[in-house]
Design a protein around this motif. Structure first.
Motif, PDB file in Angstrom:
ATOM      1  N   LYS A 219       0.843  -1.196   0.000  1.00 29.81           N
ATOM      2  CA  LYS A 219       0.000   0.000   0.000  1.00 29.81           C
ATOM      3  C   LYS A 219       0.876   1.242   0.000  1.00 29.81           C
ATOM      4  O   LYS A 219       1.925   1.260   0.606  1.00 29.81           O
ATOM      5  CB  LYS A 219      -0.889   0.036   1.246  1.00 29.81           C
ATOM      6  N   ALA A 220       0.386   2.281  -0.644  1.00 32.39           N
ATOM      7  CA  ALA A 220       1.124   3.546  -0.638  1.00 32.39           C
ATOM      8  C   ALA A 220       1.202   4.084   0.777  1.00 32.39           C
ATOM      9  O   ALA A 220       0.263   3.931   1.563  1.00 32.39           O
ATOM     10  CB  ALA A 220       0.434   4.560  -1.549  1.00 32.39           C
ATOM     11  N   GLU A 221       2.291   4.703   1.104  1.00 33.21           N
ATOM     12  CA  GLU A 221       2.549   5.230   2.446  1.00 33.21           C
ATOM     13  C   GLU A 221       1.445   6.182   2.917  1.00 33.21           C
ATOM     14  O   GLU A 221       1.089   6.181   4.070  1.00 33.21           O
ATOM     15  CB  GLU A 221       3.891   5.965   2.414  1.00 33.21           C
ATOM     16  N   GLU A 222       0.892   6.997   2.031  1.00 27.27           N
ATOM     17  CA  GLU A 222      -0.103   7.995   2.421  1.00 27.27           C
ATOM     18  C   GLU A 222      -1.313   7.367   3.103  1.00 27.27           C
ATOM     19  O   GLU A 222      -2.002   8.014   3.839  1.00 27.27           O
ATOM     20  CB  GLU A 222      -0.565   8.799   1.197  1.00 27.27           C
ATOM     21  N   ASP A 223      -1.589   6.101   2.829  1.00 26.59           N
ATOM     22  CA  ASP A 223      -2.736   5.425   3.435  1.00 26.59           C
ATOM     23  C   ASP A 223      -2.654   5.412   4.954  1.00 26.59           C
ATOM     24  O   ASP A 223      -3.662   5.224   5.615  1.00 26.59           O
ATOM     25  CB  ASP A 223      -2.831   3.971   2.953  1.00 26.59           C
ATOM     26  N   HIS A 224      -1.475   5.589   5.511  1.00 21.33           N
ATOM     27  CA  HIS A 224      -1.288   5.487   6.954  1.00 21.33           C
ATOM     28  C   HIS A 224      -1.505   6.796   7.695  1.00 21.33           C
ATOM     29  O   HIS A 224      -1.612   6.794   8.904  1.00 21.33           O
ATOM     30  CB  HIS A 224       0.132   5.004   7.275  1.00 21.33           C
ATOM     31  N   VAL A 225      -1.547   7.906   6.981  1.00 21.17           N
ATOM     32  CA  VAL A 225      -1.619   9.207   7.638  1.00 21.17           C
ATOM     33  C   VAL A 225      -3.064   9.684   7.701  1.00 21.17           C
ATOM     34  O   VAL A 225      -3.716   9.843   6.676  1.00 21.17           O
ATOM     35  CB  VAL A 225      -0.750  10.250   6.885  1.00 21.17           C
ATOM     36  N   LYS A 226      -3.557   9.881   8.914  1.00 25.18           N
ATOM     37  CA  LYS A 226      -4.914  10.413   9.068  1.00 25.18           C
ATOM     38  C   LYS A 226      -4.875  11.890   8.695  1.00 25.18           C
ATOM     39  O   LYS A 226      -3.939  12.601   9.040  1.00 25.18           O
ATOM     40  CB  LYS A 226      -5.405  10.216  10.499  1.00 25.18           C
ATOM     41  N   ARG A 227      -5.907  12.347   7.999  1.00 23.42           N
ATOM     42  CA  ARG A 227      -5.944  13.714   7.468  1.00 23.42           C
ATOM     43  C   ARG A 227      -7.017  14.565   8.132  1.00 23.42           C
ATOM     44  O   ARG A 227      -8.070  14.067   8.511  1.00 23.42           O
ATOM     45  CB  ARG A 227      -6.207  13.668   5.954  1.00 23.42           C
ATOM     46  N   ASN A 228      -6.729  15.868   8.228  1.00 24.43           N
ATOM     47  CA  ASN A 228      -7.725  16.817   8.727  1.00 24.43           C
ATOM     48  C   ASN A 228      -8.589  17.290   7.556  1.00 24.43           C
ATOM     49  O   ASN A 228      -8.399  16.853   6.421  1.00 24.43           O
ATOM     50  CB  ASN A 228      -7.054  17.984   9.468  1.00 24.43           C
ATOM     51  N   GLU A 229      -9.510  18.192   7.828  1.00 26.27           N
ATOM     52  CA  GLU A 229     -10.441  18.653   6.787  1.00 26.27           C
ATOM     53  C   GLU A 229      -9.757  19.415   5.659  1.00 26.27           C
ATOM     54  O   GLU A 229     -10.335  19.597   4.592  1.00 26.27           O
ATOM     55  CB  GLU A 229     -11.548  19.498   7.409  1.00 26.27           C
ATOM     56  N   HIS A 230      -8.515  19.862   5.867  1.00 30.57           N
ATOM     57  CA  HIS A 230      -7.763  20.590   4.837  1.00 30.57           C
ATOM     58  C   HIS A 230      -6.843  19.666   4.041  1.00 30.57           C
ATOM     59  O   HIS A 230      -6.075  20.134   3.206  1.00 30.57           O
ATOM     60  CB  HIS A 230      -6.924  21.709   5.468  1.00 30.57           C
ATOM     61  N   GLY A 231      -6.887  18.367   4.345  1.00 33.37           N
ATOM     62  CA  GLY A 231      -5.998  17.416   3.676  1.00 33.37           C
ATOM     63  C   GLY A 231      -4.627  17.335   4.331  1.00 33.37           C
ATOM     64  O   GLY A 231      -3.763  16.597   3.894  1.00 33.37           O
ATOM     65  N   GLY A 232      -4.429  18.108   5.402  1.00 28.21           N
ATOM     66  CA  GLY A 232      -3.165  18.074   6.135  1.00 28.21           C
ATOM     67  C   GLY A 232      -3.165  16.944   7.149  1.00 28.21           C
ATOM     68  O   GLY A 232      -4.109  16.160   7.231  1.00 28.21           O
ATOM     69  N   VAL A 233      -2.099  16.863   7.923  1.00 26.12           N
ATOM     70  CA  VAL A 233      -1.972  15.822   8.938  1.00 26.12           C
ATOM     71  C   VAL A 233      -2.947  16.105  10.074  1.00 26.12           C
ATOM     72  O   VAL A 233      -2.983  17.215  10.612  1.00 26.12           O
ATOM     73  CB  VAL A 233      -0.522  15.767   9.484  1.00 26.12           C
TER      74      VAL A 233
END
Length: 191
Positions: A15-29
């Motif tokens: 899986k791509a690494e980004e799948d692991h990072v939960k995002r806020n409403e702005h697409g940020g961390v």
């Protein structure tokens, strides 16, 4: 070669690494309130409620030995850098290409092998005031964190360890609430 290593560090379990990072409403961390409070308390060395470049240097210097003084001053951008300041800066961030767990892992993998460097790990523990780490301590640390059983701590192992730690903390909070009668399925029952 180097290309295959780069491929391994951008993929985890296919899986791509980004799948692991939960995002806020702005697409940020996504920044969790409890994590933010813990981070502020970690850096607030003298428990004053205000961070200074010196506080940051005392803590970050353990991980980033060659960070110039001007960087600490840049990071502490205001004279009264409080928890509210940190909250305002981080909660609505737009860091789309940032993975905090991967960045933390890089500290422990300075030679970019894809695995935690044990000497670095020992140095960090020692610098944070945990004393000297014995070979037995290292064995326990590696066995605890090594989820795939290969005898080393990879980014995937590190990521699981971080999320496991949060899960266990939530479990302990629930257990405490249950035992003290603060709620939970078992509250009110007597053994």
């Amino acid at each position: 070669g180097a290309d295959s290593r780069a491929q391994q560090t951008t993929m985890e379990g296919g899986k791509a690494e980004e799948d692991h990072v939960k995002r806020n409403e702005h697409g940020g961390v996504l920044v969790d309130e409890d994590e933010l409070k813990a981070a502020f308390e970690f850096f607030d060395v003298q428990n004053k409620g205000v961070l200074t470049p010196a506080d940051l240097k005392q803590r970050l210097g353990v991980f980033y030995k060659n960070l110039p003084a001007r960087e600490y001053k840049f990071l502490i951008s205001e004279p009264d850098f409080t928890y509210k300041t940190l909250h305002r800066l981080l909660v609505n961030n737009e860091l789309k290409d940032f993975d905090p767990v991967r960045e933390a892992f890089k500290v422990y993998d300075p030679h970019e092998t894809g695995f935690v460097d044990i000497e670095t790990l020992k140095g960090v523990f020692s610098s944070l005031g945990f004393g000297e780490i014995t070979p037995e301590d290292v064995t326990v640390l590696v066995e605890t964190a090594d989820s795939d059983g290969d005898g080393r701590i990879s980014l995937s192992d590190f990521r699981k360890m971080v999320s496991f730690s949060k899960t266990k903390e939530a479990d302990l909070d629930l257990l405490h609430a249950t035992v003290t009668g603060g709620g939970g399925a078992a509250s009110g029952k007597k053994s």
